[in-house]
Design a protein around this motif. Sequence first.
Motif, short mmCIF file in Angstrom:
data_model
loop_
_atom_site.label_atom_id
_atom_site.label_comp_id
_atom_site.label_asym_id
_atom_site.label_seq_id
_atom_site.Cartn_x
_atom_site.Cartn_y
_atom_site.Cartn_z
N ILE A 144 35.77 66.33 -45.61
CA ILE A 144 36.73 65.45 -46.28
C ILE A 144 36.37 64.00 -45.99
O ILE A 144 36.22 63.61 -44.84
N THR A 145 36.26 63.20 -47.05
CA THR A 145 35.94 61.79 -46.88
C THR A 145 37.21 61.00 -46.60
O THR A 145 38.32 61.49 -46.79
N THR A 146 37.02 59.78 -46.18
CA THR A 146 38.16 58.90 -45.90
C THR A 146 38.99 58.71 -47.17
O THR A 146 40.22 58.75 -47.11
N GLY A 147 38.34 58.50 -48.29
CA GLY A 147 39.05 58.31 -49.56
C GLY A 147 39.88 59.52 -49.94
O GLY A 147 41.02 59.39 -50.39
N GLU A 148 39.31 60.70 -49.77
CA GLU A 148 40.05 61.93 -50.08
C GLU A 148 41.25 62.09 -49.15
O GLU A 148 42.36 62.41 -49.59
N ARG A 149 41.01 61.86 -47.87
CA ARG A 149 42.08 61.98 -46.88
C ARG A 149 43.20 60.98 -47.17
O ARG A 149 44.38 61.30 -47.08
N ASP A 150 42.83 59.76 -47.56
CA ASP A 150 43.82 58.74 -47.88
C ASP A 150 44.73 59.18 -49.03
O ASP A 150 45.95 59.00 -48.97
N ILE A 151 44.13 59.74 -50.07
CA ILE A 151 44.92 60.20 -51.22
C ILE A 151 45.85 61.34 -50.82
O ILE A 151 47.03 61.34 -51.18
N ILE A 152 45.35 62.28 -50.04
CA ILE A 152 46.18 63.41 -49.63
C ILE A 152 47.33 62.95 -48.74
O ILE A 152 48.48 63.37 -48.93
N GLU A 153 47.04 62.06 -47.81
CA GLU A 153 48.11 61.55 -46.93
C GLU A 153 49.12 60.73 -47.71
O GLU A 153 50.33 60.81 -47.47
N ARG A 154 48.64 59.95 -48.64
CA ARG A 154 49.54 59.18 -49.50
C ARG A 154 50.45 60.11 -50.29
O ARG A 154 51.65 59.89 -50.41
N PHE A 155 49.85 61.18 -50.81
CA PHE A 155 50.63 62.14 -51.57
C PHE A 155 51.68 62.83 -50.68
O PHE A 155 52.83 62.99 -51.11
N ARG A 156 51.29 63.20 -49.47
CA ARG A 156 52.27 63.82 -48.55
C ARG A 156 53.48 62.91 -48.35
O ARG A 156 54.61 63.38 -48.37
N LYS A 157 53.22 61.65 -48.14
CA LYS A 157 54.31 60.69 -47.92
C LYS A 157 55.16 60.53 -49.18
O LYS A 157 56.39 60.52 -49.12
N ASP A 158 54.48 60.39 -50.32
CA ASP A 158 55.20 60.19 -51.58
C ASP A 158 56.02 61.42 -51.97
O ASP A 158 57.16 61.29 -52.43
N ILE A 159 55.46 62.60 -51.79
CA ILE A 159 56.16 63.83 -52.19
C ILE A 159 57.34 64.10 -51.28
O ILE A 159 58.35 64.66 -51.70
N ASP A 160 57.25 63.70 -50.02
CA ASP A 160 58.37 63.88 -49.09
C ASP A 160 59.58 63.04 -49.49
O ASP A 160 60.71 63.38 -49.14
N LYS A 161 59.34 61.96 -50.20
CA LYS A 161 60.44 61.08 -50.62
C LYS A 161 61.18 61.62 -51.84
O LYS A 161 62.27 61.14 -52.17
N ILE A 162 60.60 62.61 -52.48
CA ILE A 162 61.19 63.17 -53.71
C ILE A 162 62.11 64.33 -53.37
O ILE A 162 61.80 65.18 -52.61
#
Length: 124
Positions: free
Chosen positions: A106-124
Amino acid sequence: MEGVERLYFALGELAFAVAKADGKVNVEERQKIHDIVVQESKCHNDSINVSEIIFHLNQKAKVFTEEDLYKFAMKEINACSNYLTDDMKAEFVAVLDKVARAFDSITTGERDIIERFRKDIDKI
């Protein structure tokens, strides 16, 4: 498209965003993304053709950046959040993680998107 189908369309957009994070998505990666989303998603509703969704996303992914795809996906998810379950949230994160792991580490860019998604989806 309605409700749950739009959520799976968003999952496809997110999968392509993750795949694009480490560069261009080649033909082999496109097929792998398709296979992962179809096999790993728990969408067993016959009225939702995940393969068809991924085919259309292939065309879209050639034109848009991973940031564009991410924004489109989150817009869909927010619009259809009343159909989104906790199980689907966990499933979507797991699918994205598998897409990132499909080719090398997993690259840094991929990890960043996944972590961003985890945070965003938790807010929904």
